[in-house]
Enzyme design. Structure first.
Site, PDB file in Angstrom:
ATOM      1  N   SER A   1      15.578  18.973  23.754  1.00 54.36           N
ATOM      2  CA  SER A   1      15.614  17.628  24.345  1.00 54.36           C
ATOM      3  C   SER A   1      17.011  17.062  24.135  1.00 54.36           C
ATOM      4  O   SER A   1      17.709  17.473  23.189  1.00 54.36           O
ATOM      5  CB  SER A   1      14.597  16.734  23.627  1.00 54.36           C
ATOM      6  OG  SER A   1      14.822  15.371  23.915  1.00 54.36           O
TER       7      SER A   1
ATOM      8  N   LYS B   1      13.852  19.208  17.586  1.00 54.35           N
ATOM      9  CA  LYS B   1      14.448  19.703  18.828  1.00 54.35           C
ATOM     10  C   LYS B   1      15.780  20.405  18.585  1.00 54.35           C
ATOM     11  O   LYS B   1      16.175  21.288  19.356  1.00 54.35           O
ATOM     12  CB  LYS B   1      14.601  18.556  19.834  1.00 54.35           C
ATOM     13  CG  LYS B   1      13.264  17.973  20.309  1.00 54.35           C
ATOM     14  CD  LYS B   1      12.391  19.033  20.957  1.00 54.35           C
ATOM     15  CE  LYS B   1      11.145  18.464  21.624  1.00 54.35           C
ATOM     16  NZ  LYS B   1      10.300  19.517  22.230  1.00 54.35           N
TER      17      LYS B   1
ATOM     18  N   ASN C   1      -4.396  24.753  19.549  1.00 55.64           N
ATOM     19  CA  ASN C   1      -3.519  23.884  18.777  1.00 55.64           C
ATOM     20  C   ASN C   1      -2.374  24.772  18.317  1.00 55.64           C
ATOM     21  O   ASN C   1      -2.571  25.649  17.462  1.00 55.64           O
ATOM     22  CB  ASN C   1      -4.268  23.283  17.585  1.00 55.64           C
ATOM     23  CG  ASN C   1      -3.382  22.376  16.761  1.00 55.64           C
ATOM     24  OD1 ASN C   1      -2.156  22.384  16.880  1.00 55.64           O
ATOM     25  ND2 ASN C   1      -3.990  21.569  15.906  1.00 55.64           N
ATOM     26  N   VAL C   2      -1.183  24.555  18.866  1.00 55.90           N
ATOM     27  CA  VAL C   2      -0.082  25.495  18.611  1.00 55.90           C
ATOM     28  C   VAL C   2       0.398  25.476  17.161  1.00 55.90           C
ATOM     29  O   VAL C   2       1.181  26.319  16.764  1.00 55.90           O
ATOM     30  CB  VAL C   2       1.128  25.243  19.551  1.00 55.90           C
ATOM     31  CG1 VAL C   2       0.772  25.509  21.005  1.00 55.90           C
ATOM     32  CG2 VAL C   2       1.718  23.844  19.365  1.00 55.90           C
TER      33      VAL C   2
ATOM     34  N   ASN D   1       6.239  24.681  25.562  1.00 51.62           N
ATOM     35  CA  ASN D   1       6.483  23.325  26.070  1.00 51.62           C
ATOM     36  C   ASN D   1       5.709  22.250  25.307  1.00 51.62           C
ATOM     37  O   ASN D   1       6.098  21.077  25.344  1.00 51.62           O
ATOM     38  CB  ASN D   1       6.106  23.307  27.562  1.00 51.62           C
ATOM     39  CG  ASN D   1       5.926  21.914  28.110  1.00 51.62           C
ATOM     40  OD1 ASN D   1       6.885  21.233  28.446  1.00 51.62           O
ATOM     41  ND2 ASN D   1       4.663  21.469  28.200  1.00 51.62           N
TER      42      ASN D   1
ATOM     43  N   TYR E   1      11.821  13.905  15.493  1.00 52.45           N
ATOM     44  CA  TYR E   1      11.905  14.531  16.831  1.00 52.45           C
ATOM     45  C   TYR E   1      13.255  15.231  17.007  1.00 52.45           C
ATOM     46  O   TYR E   1      13.329  16.383  17.473  1.00 52.45           O
ATOM     47  CB  TYR E   1      11.710  13.445  17.887  1.00 52.45           C
ATOM     48  CG  TYR E   1      11.522  13.950  19.299  1.00 52.45           C
ATOM     49  CD1 TYR E   1      10.304  14.477  19.725  1.00 52.45           C
ATOM     50  CD2 TYR E   1      12.572  13.892  20.223  1.00 52.45           C
ATOM     51  CE1 TYR E   1      10.133  14.926  21.033  1.00 52.45           C
ATOM     52  CE2 TYR E   1      12.402  14.349  21.523  1.00 52.45           C
ATOM     53  CZ  TYR E   1      11.184  14.851  21.926  1.00 52.45           C
ATOM     54  OH  TYR E   1      11.017  15.310  23.225  1.00 52.45           O
ATOM     55  N   ALA E   2      14.331  14.547  16.613  1.00 52.53           N
ATOM     56  CA  ALA E   2      15.671  15.129  16.752  1.00 52.53           C
ATOM     57  C   ALA E   2      15.794  16.401  15.924  1.00 52.53           C
ATOM     58  O   ALA E   2      16.331  17.415  16.391  1.00 52.53           O
ATOM     59  CB  ALA E   2      16.733  14.119  16.325  1.00 52.53           C
ATOM     60  N   ALA E   3      15.279  16.357  14.681  1.00 53.00           N
ATOM     61  CA  ALA E   3      15.353  17.544  13.823  1.00 53.00           C
ATOM     62  C   ALA E   3      14.546  18.688  14.423  1.00 53.00           C
ATOM     63  O   ALA E   3      14.981  19.849  14.419  1.00 53.00           O
ATOM     64  CB  ALA E   3      14.849  17.204  12.415  1.00 53.00           C
TER      65      ALA E   3
HETATM   66  N1  LIG Z   1       9.230  13.345  28.733  1.00 49.81           N
HETATM   67  C1  LIG Z   1      10.483  13.387  28.286  1.00 49.81           C
HETATM   68  O1  LIG Z   1      11.289  12.456  28.495  1.00 49.81           O
HETATM   69  C2  LIG Z   1      10.976  14.595  27.515  1.00 49.81           C
HETATM   70  C3  LIG Z   1      12.353  14.696  27.257  1.00 49.81           C
HETATM   71  C4  LIG Z   1      12.827  15.784  26.550  1.00 49.81           C
HETATM   72  C5  LIG Z   1      11.951  16.769  26.120  1.00 49.81           C
HETATM   73  N2  LIG Z   1      10.619  16.650  26.370  1.00 49.81           N
HETATM   74  C6  LIG Z   1       9.743  17.691  25.866  1.00 49.81           C
HETATM   75  O2  LIG Z   1       9.055  18.292  26.945  1.00 49.81           O
HETATM   76  C7  LIG Z   1       7.808  18.801  26.487  1.00 49.81           C
HETATM   77  C8  LIG Z   1       6.685  18.299  27.370  1.00 49.81           C
HETATM   78  O3  LIG Z   1       6.603  16.896  27.223  1.00 49.81           O
HETATM   79  P1  LIG Z   1       5.971  15.917  28.316  1.00 49.81           P
HETATM   80  O4  LIG Z   1       6.939  14.843  28.516  1.00 49.81           O
HETATM   81  O5  LIG Z   1       5.461  16.693  29.483  1.00 49.81           O
HETATM   82  O6  LIG Z   1       4.785  15.301  27.455  1.00 49.81           O
HETATM   83  P2  LIG Z   1       3.231  15.104  27.737  1.00 49.81           P
HETATM   84  O7  LIG Z   1       2.758  14.257  26.615  1.00 49.81           O
HETATM   85  O8  LIG Z   1       2.983  14.671  29.134  1.00 49.81           O
HETATM   86  O9  LIG Z   1       2.639  16.589  27.575  1.00 49.81           O
HETATM   87  C9  LIG Z   1       2.588  17.248  26.338  1.00 49.81           C
HETATM   88  C10 LIG Z   1       1.367  18.146  26.323  1.00 49.81           C
HETATM   89  O10 LIG Z   1       1.375  18.854  25.065  1.00 49.81           O
HETATM   90  C11 LIG Z   1       0.032  18.891  24.591  1.00 49.81           C
HETATM   91  N3  LIG Z   1       0.014  19.080  23.147  1.00 49.81           N
HETATM   92  C12 LIG Z   1       0.352  18.171  22.189  1.00 49.81           C
HETATM   93  N4  LIG Z   1       0.159  18.681  20.961  1.00 49.81           N
HETATM   94  C13 LIG Z   1      -0.287  19.949  21.136  1.00 49.81           C
HETATM   95  C14 LIG Z   1      -0.671  20.988  20.247  1.00 49.81           C
HETATM   96  N5  LIG Z   1      -0.640  20.823  18.916  1.00 49.81           N
HETATM   97  N6  LIG Z   1      -1.087  22.167  20.765  1.00 49.81           N
HETATM   98  C15 LIG Z   1      -1.146  22.341  22.104  1.00 49.81           C
HETATM   99  N7  LIG Z   1      -0.809  21.393  23.000  1.00 49.81           N
HETATM  100  C16 LIG Z   1      -0.389  20.213  22.521  1.00 49.81           C
HETATM  101  C17 LIG Z   1      -0.565  17.545  24.994  1.00 49.81           C
HETATM  102  O11 LIG Z   1      -1.978  17.567  24.982  1.00 49.81           O
HETATM  103  C18 LIG Z   1       0.038  17.370  26.397  1.00 49.81           C
HETATM  104  O12 LIG Z   1      -0.794  17.920  27.395  1.00 49.81           O
HETATM  105  C19 LIG Z   1       7.694  18.378  25.023  1.00 49.81           C
HETATM  106  O13 LIG Z   1       8.112  19.441  24.181  1.00 49.81           O
HETATM  107  C20 LIG Z   1       8.666  17.224  24.926  1.00 49.81           C
HETATM  108  O14 LIG Z   1       9.136  17.035  23.610  1.00 49.81           O
HETATM  109  C21 LIG Z   1      10.115  15.589  27.060  1.00 49.81           C
END
Ligand SMILES: NC(=O)c1ccc[n+]([C@@H]2O[C@H](COP(=O)([O-])OP(=O)(O)OC[C@H]3O[C@@H](n4cnc5c(N)ncnc54)[C@H](O)[C@@H]3O)[C@@H](O)[C@H]2O)c1
Length: 255
Positions: A149, A165, A62-63, A89, A161-163
């Site tokens: 993002s 990112k 858990n990060v 990520n 989320y915006a804050a």
């Molecule tokens: N999907 C989009 O449109 C998008 C756009 C911009 C940015 N992002 C960013 O990209 C990154 C990846 O997102 P994604 O779309 O692949 O989402 P996703 O939900 O498919 O994957 C996110 C992963 O993070 C893990 N996770 C969540 N909380 C955690 C924690 N406390 N400790 C460890 N792991 C944890 C989840 O279990 C999941 O496997 C994120 O930071 C997200 O904000 C996504």
């Protein structure tokens, strides 16, 4: 192979962008620590990487918890002896309650929603970077890639989320300055709407409207972001640090 013998930690590696990056890194010769709060998902990705001939190990983390993050770094060092690459990520969204996206509003956002998103997206990147910097400084080598993002530019219903990112961008600039003397680069990717479980719940009509606003007329595939992670993690990016790269089909430019 562009990451031969490199050791990479990918947080949130169990799903979406993190999964695509873990698999790509393993295919490029890296030894990958697939770190996720969902151990079943991380294990499945590590199995997939190994089945394709790569090296990978799953770790539950858990990060948001310092003890978990310290244990992650210890497990990575125990497994592979060094840490060359950290992909911060892991991320979540908890949008303000709304019937339609347009109804999202800051007055509807709870303390819990605010705290949860800041904890994972911003504090998580801080804790993982701080812990991984110790072996990277010792090695005089490192690549850290954070995740912002297009949401950092503002999005209705997503004040938290915006804050988080936008905060990650400031974190990136500062870590780039602080760690450059140790030959550690720190950069940031800012994806646009990407086809993962995070966006799976967008209703079809809104998804179509969103796609029409994207100059390249499609959402990103997770692999689009993985390609950018690969470049920034590679030796080819040795002279790039403190940068934020939008990978968004062009939606952040123009009016
Ligand atoms: N999907 C989009 O449109 C998008 C756009 C911009 C940015 N992002 C960013 O990209 C990154 C990846 O997102 P994604 O779309 O692949 O989402 P996703 O939900 O498919 O994957 C996110 C992963 O993070 C893990 N996770 C969540 N909380 C955690 C924690 N406390 N400790 C460890 N792991 C944890 C989840 O279990 C999941 O496997 C994120 O930071 C997200 O904000 C996504």
């Amino acid at each position: 192979m562009r990451l031969r013998n490199k050791v990479a930690i990918v947080t949130g590696g169990g799903s979406g962008i993190g999964r695509a990056t873990s698999l790509r890194f393993a295919a490029e010769g890296a030894r990958v620590v697939v770190a996720d709060i969902n151990f079943t998902a991380a294990s499945a990705v590590a199995d997939e990487a190994r089945a394709a001939g790569g090296q990978a190990t799953p770790v539950e983390v858990n990060v948001t918890k310092r003890a978990d993050v310290d244990a992650l770094i210890e497990q990575a060092l125990a497994a592979y002896g060094r840490i060359d690459i950290l992909i911060n990520n892991a991320g979540i969204n908890r949008d303000a309650l709304c019937v339609r996206i347009k109804d999202g509003e800051v007055r509807k956002m709870s303390d819990e929603q605010w705290d949860a998103v800041i904890a994972v997206n911003l504090k998580g990147a801080f804790l993982c970077s701080q812990a991984a910097a110790v072996p990277m400084i010792r090695q005089n080598y490192g690549r850290i890639v954070n995740t912002s993002s297009i949401g950092a530019l503002g999005n209705i219903g997503q004040a938290n989320y915006a804050a988080s990112k936008a905060g990650v961008i400031g974190l990136t600039y500062t870590l780039a300055l602080e760690l450059a003397r140790y030959n550690i680069t720190v950069n940031c990717v800012a994806p646009g709407a990407t086809k993962t479980q995070m966006t799976a719940g967008i209703p079809d009509n809104l998804r179509e409207a969103l796609i029409q606003k994207i100059p390249l007329r499609r959402m990103a595939e997770p692999e689009d972001i993985a390609h950018l992670h690969l470049f920034l993690a590679s030796d080819e990016a040795a002279y790039i640090t403190g940068q934020v790269i939008f990978c968004d089909g062009g939606i952040s430019v123009g009016i």
